[in-house]
Design a protein around this motif. Structure first.
Motif, PDB file in Angstrom:
ATOM      1  N   SER A 374       0.862  -1.206   0.000  1.00 63.37           N
ATOM      2  CA  SER A 374       0.000   0.000   0.000  1.00 63.37           C
ATOM      3  C   SER A 374       0.883   1.234   0.000  1.00 63.37           C
ATOM      4  O   SER A 374       1.878   1.299   0.745  1.00 63.37           O
ATOM      5  CB  SER A 374      -0.906  -0.004   1.236  1.00 63.37           C
ATOM      6  OG  SER A 374      -1.847  -1.053   1.174  1.00 63.37           O
ATOM      7  N   GLY A 379      -2.343   4.462  -3.824  1.00 65.63           N
ATOM      8  CA  GLY A 379      -3.160   3.270  -3.985  1.00 65.63           C
ATOM      9  C   GLY A 379      -2.587   2.025  -3.341  1.00 65.63           C
ATOM     10  O   GLY A 379      -1.464   1.993  -2.834  1.00 65.63           O
ATOM     11  N   ASN A 380      -3.420   0.977  -3.367  1.00 69.01           N
ATOM     12  CA  ASN A 380      -3.053  -0.354  -2.854  1.00 69.01           C
ATOM     13  C   ASN A 380      -2.862  -1.286  -4.044  1.00 69.01           C
ATOM     14  O   ASN A 380      -3.825  -1.531  -4.796  1.00 69.01           O
ATOM     15  CB  ASN A 380      -4.163  -0.891  -1.942  1.00 69.01           C
ATOM     16  CG  ASN A 380      -4.584   0.109  -0.881  1.00 69.01           C
ATOM     17  OD1 ASN A 380      -3.750   0.578  -0.100  1.00 69.01           O
ATOM     18  ND2 ASN A 380      -5.871   0.448  -0.855  1.00 69.01           N
ATOM     19  N   TRP A 381      -1.654  -1.789  -4.196  1.00 70.02           N
ATOM     20  CA  TRP A 381      -1.345  -2.580  -5.389  1.00 70.02           C
ATOM     21  C   TRP A 381      -0.977  -4.013  -5.003  1.00 70.02           C
ATOM     22  O   TRP A 381      -0.189  -4.241  -4.095  1.00 70.02           O
ATOM     23  CB  TRP A 381      -0.197  -1.937  -6.173  1.00 70.02           C
ATOM     24  CG  TRP A 381      -0.603  -0.599  -6.713  1.00 70.02           C
ATOM     25  CD1 TRP A 381      -0.346   0.619  -6.181  1.00 70.02           C
ATOM     26  CD2 TRP A 381      -1.394  -0.367  -7.881  1.00 70.02           C
ATOM     27  NE1 TRP A 381      -0.915   1.618  -6.934  1.00 70.02           N
ATOM     28  CE2 TRP A 381      -1.570   1.039  -8.001  1.00 70.02           C
ATOM     29  CE3 TRP A 381      -1.977  -1.188  -8.849  1.00 70.02           C
ATOM     30  CZ2 TRP A 381      -2.293   1.627  -9.031  1.00 70.02           C
ATOM     31  CZ3 TRP A 381      -2.692  -0.603  -9.889  1.00 70.02           C
ATOM     32  CH2 TRP A 381      -2.840   0.786  -9.969  1.00 70.02           C
ATOM     33  N   SER A 415      -5.243  -3.093  -8.687  1.00 73.54           N
ATOM     34  CA  SER A 415      -5.425  -2.191  -7.537  1.00 73.54           C
ATOM     35  C   SER A 415      -6.538  -2.737  -6.661  1.00 73.54           C
ATOM     36  O   SER A 415      -7.535  -3.274  -7.153  1.00 73.54           O
ATOM     37  CB  SER A 415      -5.762  -0.791  -8.020  1.00 73.54           C
ATOM     38  OG  SER A 415      -6.980  -0.785  -8.754  1.00 73.54           O
TER      39      SER A 415
END
Length: 796
Positions: A374, A379-381, A415
């Motif tokens: 994160s 964003g959270n990848w 994502s």
């Protein structure tokens, strides 16, 4: 899951390390618990067999007959050969162990370096990453999603999350995350030190072959004691031949009863096997593994690192969303402290990270098949298996499946709507790109698989990768059979065993499933070898009959495997199998020779002893034992000793069969019976009674020896089958050696022989030929009864 720590525990200074070394606070457990030189010498000199021969040698010397003490050279030969071969094997093992040993990453003020385990000192800070084995007991000082598997110590397979202050035990290994721990117990105080020390000894324990030989030796002991007591009594108290001649006859009866070379030849065969495999960069952690792999009928092979090479490269990128995929991939790769092969390939392809700060990390786990980071507002990848992160049947999943059908590895970048450290992560994932990775199939993989197929050894490809991709790789190597996604495997042991038997290739296999599949195959009577190199293979490697790890694999996989291929070549396995077959097949041949000698020696002692007792009670002629010690010594030279040594080291590619003890005893008992009966008959025909002159007694002994040699050489001729030119030469030379001995006049006097009585000698030869024919008939009959085909010549 936790955020990446911002502080690092400081390591020891050089002065502090030196102080702990001076105080003996080092990890002083030897890399291998191999016996020292003095222990090797003692164990080879002070043996039960050497003790028996030594006592008999002293008894013979007391008679003044030095030539009859020639068998005493066996003590020197047995000890010397055993010592030399074990020292050579020790040198090879120790050298390879240093190359293949786990080297923990130790943080000190002078820098962080990989050091041998023996150089770790108390209070050292040791860094950890996925697949690392914990080499000493300690306490966690920093962690980032650190999870440790302690199943090798506790039997519990679930990974345990570790926080700062938690203890970690030597012998466990890291399955996910990174961290560091402080060494609190080193050396022999560490939890697993004694276990590791015991497990890596140069030993032959738990060997089916060795157990079989010990079982045979116990049986022989039961025969030796009554036969020995009987011959001692009758020779000393019934023959009236004087104490010197009676003592020599007694020793002549006892010496050949001892299978003095059997255990020695077994040890030599194993030791030479270790040396030969060492030349191929194969480290044998447990010697019985050489034998065990020869009995394997199923090989479970991991795809990555076994059938394919470890290295990968990014060969394509399928963009699925309007985002800067290159930046995201570069940042994910840069933030991975211990990248696996896939992430290393991504790091090579995308080298310019944007410099985002990670707020949370989820390391890759074999059980979940994804990892992620994160980055707050960025964003959270997540990145991982498309069929895990995508909805089943979605267009992206189908596209990934089609690409994977060509044997390529496909990862999906997406994502997430949740931070990666959320309990319900990865949550809902929006696909961003498909990263296509290419793995090269090992050039020698197909030949290796073809070899196993020709030897009726089944191959099961078990991988964590997509099932279609794994099936494509297996198909390109000529492996045919059904491919299955392990997520559809039944849980119950029975149906699981049926499925594993039927299918050839398995994808998306979890670590616990790998172990369950090994157990399922074992439940159906299979001997299973497991090959692997990753932390996800450890449980299966440990529970397989034979675990084979790659030298470049994780330290945990190398630690639990019985065999480590330091050259990382799957193609080395056929040589290991061949070495095991050589050991098993040749020891079986050698056992036949030694045990045949023991059987006929015991029978001769019983026949002569019973005749002696009969003379005591019925007034008949007592029998002096036909042979003096020198006779049985020269009889063993070319019918057993030299041929056994050559046969024990010869090439042998025959498949290992179960029932070692049964086959050896089935062959040795009738052969020994024929040799014993023929020899005793020849002696009775030539024996002139208690008042025979010394010349007549020598002629009778010579006649018995001639018969024994003719039949015993034919036993060698049968054991040496199927023939090759050198085996025929071995038998012919062995027979001619005795012709030479009996042809030289000075040898007659030296070895107490007399062939001047043509009639007696001719009868002895005739009885010997009849005995040889009986041996031949028995060989063919036993083959027909057992269903084992008999072959005179080896077919290529």
């Amino acid at each position: 899951m936790t955020a990446i720590p911002e502080t690092r525990a400081a390591g020891l200074s050089d002065a502090e390390v030196a102080q702990r070394v001076a105080e003996g606070k080092t990890n002083d457990v030897p890399t291998r618990a191999a016996r020292s030189v003095s222990e090797i010498v003692r164990s080879n000199v002070f043996t039960r067999i050497n003790a028996i021969l030594g006592v008999l040698f002293i008894i013979v010397l007391s008679t003044g007959s030095l030539i009859n003490g020639a068998f005493g050279l066996l003590i020197i030969a047995n000890s010397g050969i055993g010592i030399i071969q074990e020292l050579r094997a020790k040198k090879t093992l120790d050298k390879l162990a240093i190359v293949g040993q786990t080297k923990p990453l130790v943080r000190r003020q002078s820098g962080t370096t990989a050091v041998p385990p023996s150089e770790v000192v108390l209070d050292d800070i040791i860094e950890l990453g996925p697949g690392d084995q914990i080499v000493v007991d300690g306490e966690v000082v920093e962690e980032s999603n650190l999870e440790v598997d302690e199943s090798l110590l506790t039997g519990e397979a679930d990974a345990i999350a570790k926080d700062p202050g938690d203890p970690v035990m030597s012998g466990s290994f890291v399955v996910a995350g990174t961290g560091a721990y402080r060494a609190t117990k080193v050396g022999r105080e560490a939890y697993a030190a004694k276990l590791a020390e015991e497990a890596s000894k140069f030993t032959l324990v738990n060997s089916e072959l060795r157990s079989g030989i010990n079982q045979i030796l116990r049986f022989i002991t039961y025969l030796l004691i009554p036969a020995g007591l009987l011959i001692i009594y009758t020779q000393l108290f019934t023959t009236e031949s004087g104490w010197r001649r009676s003592v020599l006859a007694m020793v002549g009866a006892l010496v050949p009863m001892v299978p003095e070379g059997l255990v020695l030849m077994t040890s030599i065969a194993f030791a030479v096997g270790v040396i030969r495999l060492g030349r191929r960069q194969c480290l044998v952690n447990e010697l019985p593994a050489i034998e065990g792999l020869a009995r394997v009928d199923v090989v479970c092979a991991d795809k990555t690192g076994t059938l394919t090479e470890n290295g990968m490269r990014v060969c394509d990128l399928k963009q699925l969303d309007a985002v800067d995929v290159g930046n995201i991939l570069a940042q994910l790769a840069a933030d991975d402290p211990r990248p696996n092969a896939s992430m290393q390939a991504i790091a090579e392809a995308y080298k310019m990270p944007p410099g985002w700060s990670a707020t949370a990390v989820a390391p890759f786990k074999s059980a979940t098949k994804w990892s992620g980071t994160s980055y707050g507002e960025h964003g959270n990848w997540v990145i991982g298996a498309p069929d895990v992160l995508c909805e089943p049947g979605s267009p992206v999943a189908e596209q990934a499946e089609q690409i994977g059908a060509g044997g390529l590895r496909v990862l999906m970048l997406g994502s997430s709507d949740l931070p990666v450290d959320h309990p319900e992560a990865p949550g809902r994932v929006t696909p961003a790109a498909l990263v296509v990775l290419e793995q090269r199939v090992r050039p020698d993989a197909r030949d290796t698989l073809d070899y196993f197929a020709s030897q009726q050894v089944s191959i099961k490809v078990i991988s964590g990768d997509n099932a279609v991709s794994v099936g494509a790789v297996a198909g390109s190597l000529g492996l045919h059979g059904e491919t299955m996604d392990a997520r559809q495997l039944p849980e119950e042991p029975g149906p699981l065993a049926d499925t594993v038997e039927e299918c050839t290739t398995f994808g998306r296999v979890r670590p616990d499933q790998k172990r369950a599949m090994v157990h399922a195959l074992q439940s159906r009577g299979h001997t299973v070898a497991m090959t692997g190199d990753g932390v996800n293979d450890v449980l299966a490697l440990k529970d397989a009959d034979i675990g084979v790890a790659m030298g470049s694999g994780s330290s945990a996989s190398r630690a639990v495997a019985q065999i480590v291929l330091l050259d990382n070549k799957f193609a080395t396995l056929p040589y290991v199998v061949g070495e095991g077959r050589r050991v098993i097949g040749n020891i079986e041949r050698v056992s036949n020779l030694f045990l045949t000698k023991t059987v006929y020696s015991v029978l001769l002692a019983i026949f002569v002893g019973v005749a002696g007792l009969a003379s005591k009670f019925f007034g008949t002629d007592p029998l002096l034992f036909p042979f003096q010690p020198i006779h049985v010594t020269i009889a063993a030279w070319f019918t057993i000793g030299i041929p056994a040594f050559i046969l024990s080291l010869a090439p042998n590619h025959e498949r290992a069969q179960p029932g070692f003890v049964r086959r050896v005893m089935t062959s040795a008992l009738p052969s020994g019976l024929v040799v014993g009966l023929a020899t005793f008959t020849s002696y009775l025909v030539a024996y002139q009674g208690r008042y025979a002159s010394p010349v007549e007694q020598t002629q009778a002994s010579t006649a018995a020896l001639i018969t024994l040699l003719v039949v015993a050489v034919w036993v060698l001729a049968v054991v040496a089958r199927p023939y090759q030119w050198w085996r025929v030469a071995l038998v012919v030379v062995s027979g001619l050696a005795y012709v030479v001995i009996f042809s030289i006049p000075w040898a007659h006097e030296l070895f107490i022989l007399d062939i001047s009585n043509v009639k007696t000698t001719s009868i002895a030869l005739g009885i010997g030929v009849v005995g040889a024919l009986a041996i031949e008939v028995i060989w063919w009959v036993l083959g027909a009864v057992s269903g084992e085909p008999r072959r005179l010549w080896r077919s290529e």
